[in-house]
Design an enzyme around this catalytic site. Structure first.
Site, short mmCIF file in Angstrom:
data_model
loop_
_atom_site.label_atom_id
_atom_site.label_comp_id
_atom_site.label_asym_id
_atom_site.label_seq_id
_atom_site.Cartn_x
_atom_site.Cartn_y
_atom_site.Cartn_z
N GLY A 381 -1.75 -5.64 -3.15
CA GLY A 381 -2.58 -4.46 -3.30
C GLY A 381 -3.00 -3.86 -1.97
O GLY A 381 -2.29 -3.91 -0.96
N SER A 382 -4.21 -3.27 -1.95
CA SER A 382 -4.64 -2.40 -0.85
C SER A 382 -4.86 -3.11 0.48
O SER A 382 -5.07 -2.44 1.50
CB SER A 382 -5.94 -1.68 -1.25
OG SER A 382 -5.70 -0.86 -2.37
N THR A 383 -4.84 -4.44 0.50
CA THR A 383 -5.00 -5.13 1.78
C THR A 383 -3.89 -4.77 2.77
O THR A 383 -4.07 -4.90 3.97
CB THR A 383 -5.02 -6.65 1.57
OG1 THR A 383 -3.98 -7.02 0.66
CG2 THR A 383 -6.35 -7.12 1.04
#
Length: 683
Positions: A381-383
């Protein structure tokens, strides 16, 4: 004249008599000498006549110990007794089988290592004529002699194997150990015999030819199961790897490291073997007592992991998982069963802690699975958005001041693609702070040659966008080996290429390829230290074995930080992402500021959510971070897969960082270099 002739005749018999006496005397000496040789020295000369050259066998020496970064013993050698068998040339398979049957009554032998081939061989050994009868005349005629045994193996069925009783399998396990040994080389039948087994064997030793009880060493773990899987296992050489080890000078009956650190540093941990020299006769049987030359224990390893920190992080992971699985969100989190944490020094690559827990819903218990940090991969995801922003900056499709309006995007099918909220105009730093999907999608679209304002491609470069993003991510360690000093690691799942623009867009927000927690820790460390991808490592030092069990030996080697590559992005571009990560944990709209804003260790980082099942709402929740922001000394990655409700990722990250800085305040033990430094007991 006559008188003179008589005198001459009288001299002849005298000379003949003297000659006879001399010959008789010499023969007497010869007879006496032969009698002495045959009667007095006969057995000795006969034995010497049959002697061959010396035969040397070897016994494993104790392996080197392992210490944590604070020099507490984490892997030790516990004195035990082993049941051994020394094979001689005049003992055949049937005799070994009979001996194995006797031993099976006296000792318990684990049968888990037996393979299907072992069982087939044993069934043939017990029922050779029956198996031979299953081969037809035609098959026998068509099969070359050297392939007949393979044909017999084919005739052994699963039913045949299942017919072997537990007692028979135990005999097989013992016989297998006896068969693998070299002639005159003691082969371990069982390591760590019980007192009862030792007493029983001792009582029957006269009837157990070749069997002995020898002092030995077995690995012990003062911290029990904590991190134990990463320490690795020590076993006899697996049959599948026999050629590998023997080609490197190992004996067939060696104990070797077969996984993780024990395998990685086998050449250091393995000691110098004890040599046993035999004199044998022509039949291969020993004559006289053997002569032993003592071996030496292997070198000691000092690891980068702080076991006190490791235990605290494990405790945090277990507590937060328990809350998510058994607490108010238990029903929603019925798919949740594990969580992972890697903590490392971003400046050196030293692994400080590598914790992971898995919950067994049947037993209600947790087990340690630290290896999951290098073998299990997930959509993060957004990491990964830090890498996406840096790619966009480096490729020139955005600048540090580029503002993009965050509003839902629509394409041909009319379905909107949007961030978790409509953010309006955001620049690169705010896009990271608030985790704007739309900002990342515009980067991907521009890399693919797509002009969203005109809803058309200027140049159709979707696959090129994939290549650019994937190659850029690899500079941070995403999708490639991290280089950690273990025998193997996973590199995540490369989902391939696509001509669909939407797939490139999903790639840019971490919902396409998968990565391991270790790769994520290396990625955030690269951002934290200003662009250097450091090799993660577990080895800190190598030391000579000390004669004093309470002292450390002389320093032989210290691991020097290894830069694998420098990312192509400029310091100014990296600083944009660093500021974005800071705002995530401190800004008014930061996705993790609610938890980290007031921490005195001043962290920076990025949260992430990867959609796994749209229908159920199950996601992977992740977090990468480092602290302190101005001068990073610890970086971490947290992965909580298959969760629906809660902020377990942030809670675990908070607990892990709190533990690190709390322990730092308490005082880190000094780092000894001298041989006289005391070894610490586990805390």
């Amino acid at each position: 004249m006559k008188t003179k002739g008589n005198k001459k005749k009288n001299h002849v018999p005298i000379r003949i008599n003297a000659l006879f006496l001399s010959v008789f005397f010499l023969f007497s000496i010869l007879v006496l000498r032969l009698g002495y040789v045959q009667i007095v020295k006969g057995e000795e000369y006969k034995r010497n006549a049959y002697l061959t050259e010396n035969v040397t066998t070897k016994l494993d020496a104790p392996r080197g110990k392992m210490y944590d970064s604070n020099y507490s013993v984490v892997v030790d050698n516990e004195p035990v007794f082993s049941i051994t068998y020394t094979k001689t040339q005049d003992v055949d398979a049937d005799e070994r089988h009979e001996l194995a049957k006797k031993l099976a009554v006296m000792i318990d032998k684990d049968t888990k290592e037996l393979t299907e081939r072992d069982k087939k061989d044993y069934f043939i050994f017990l029922n050779e004529k029956e198996v031979e009868s299953r081969i037809s005349k035609a098959e026998e005629k068509e099969t070359p002699p050297e392939e007949l045994y393979d044909l017999m193996l084919e005739k052994v069925t699963k039913k045949d194997i299942d017919s072997l009783t537990g007692s028979q399998l135990e005999v097989l396990a013992i016989k297998s150990e006896m068969d693998r040994g070299y002639t005159l080389s003691p082969q371990r039948i069982k390591i760590g015999a019980t007192e009862k087994e030792i007493a029983t064997i001792s009582e029957h030793l006269p009837e157990l030819e070749g069997v002995d009880i020898k002092p030995d060493a077995e690995r012990s773990y003062p911290y029990k199961d904590s991190f134990r899987d990463i320490f690795g296992q020590v076993k006899q050489i697996p049959k599948s790897r026999m050629d590998y080890y023997t080609s490197r000078g190992n004996d067939r009956n060696d104990l070797v490291g077969t996984s993780f650190l024990e395998e990685q540093y086998e050449s250091l941990l393995r000691g110098t073997k004890t040599k046993i020299k035999y004199v044998t006769d022509k039949t291969g049987n020993p004559v006289g007592d053997p002569v032993e030359e003592d071996g030496a224990r292997g070198s000691d390893l000092v690891l980068t992991v702080d076991m006190s920190l490791q235990k605290e992080v494990e405790k945090v992971v277990e507590e937060k998982l328990k809350d998510a699985i058994r607490g108010k969100n238990a029903y929603d989190n019925k798919e949740l069963d594990s969580a992972y944490v890697v903590m490392m020094d971003p400046n050196t690559g030293a692994i400080l802690s590598m914790a992971a827990k898995e919950y067994d819903r049947k037993t209600g218990k947790f087990k340690d699975i630290p290896f999951g940090n290098i073998y299990h991969s997930y959509a993060m995801g957004s990491t990964v958005k830090g890498a996406t922003v840096l790619t966009g900056l480096h490729e020139g499709v955005i600048s540090p001041n580029t503002v993009i309006y965050d509003a839902p995007l629509t394409f041909g099918d009319g379905r909107p693609l949007k961030s978790h909220e409509n953010m309006g105009p955001v620049d690169a730093v705010e896009a990271l702070e608030r985790s704007s999907n739309v900002y990342m999608w515009h980067i991907a679209m521009r890399l693919a040659g797509y002009d969203y304002s005109n809803k058309q491609f200027n140049e159709h470069r979707v696959q090129e966008a994939f290549e650019i993003l994937r190659n850029s991510y690899s500079q941070f360690g995403l999708g490639v080996p991290t280089g950690i000093d273990l025998p193997s690691e996973a590199t995540g799942y490369n989902t391939g290429m696509s001509n669909e623009l939407s797939q490139a867009m999903f790639f840019s927000i971490g919902q396409f390829d998968t990565y391991t927690p270790m790769q994520m820790a290396q990625y955030v460390s690269t951002i934290a230290n200003g662009g250097l991808r450091m090799q993660p490592h577990l080895l800190k030092e190598v030391r000579e074995p000390s004669k004093d069990p309470n002292k450390l030996g002389k320093l032989l080697y210290r691991f020097e930080p290894n830069i694998l590559n420098k990312i192509e992005m400029s310091p100014q571009e990296i600083e944009v992402v660093q500021r974005g990560f800071y705002e995530v944990m401190h800004g008014n709209n930061g996705t993790a500021a609610w938890m980290f804003k007031n921490k005195d260790y001043n962290p920076a980082g990025k949260t992430g959510t990867a959609e796994i099942d749209k229908a159920t709402g199950v996601v992977n929740k992740t977090l990468v971070g480092y602290a302190p922001y101005e001068n990073p000394e610890v970086a971490l990655a947290v992965v909580v897969p298959n969760i629906k409700e809660g902020n377990t990722n942030s809670e675990i990250a908070e607990g892990a960082l709190d533990a690190y800085f709390s322990m730092k305040k308490e005082g880190i033990p000094s780092k000894p270099d001298s041989e006289n430094k005391e070894v610490k007991e586990p805390r």
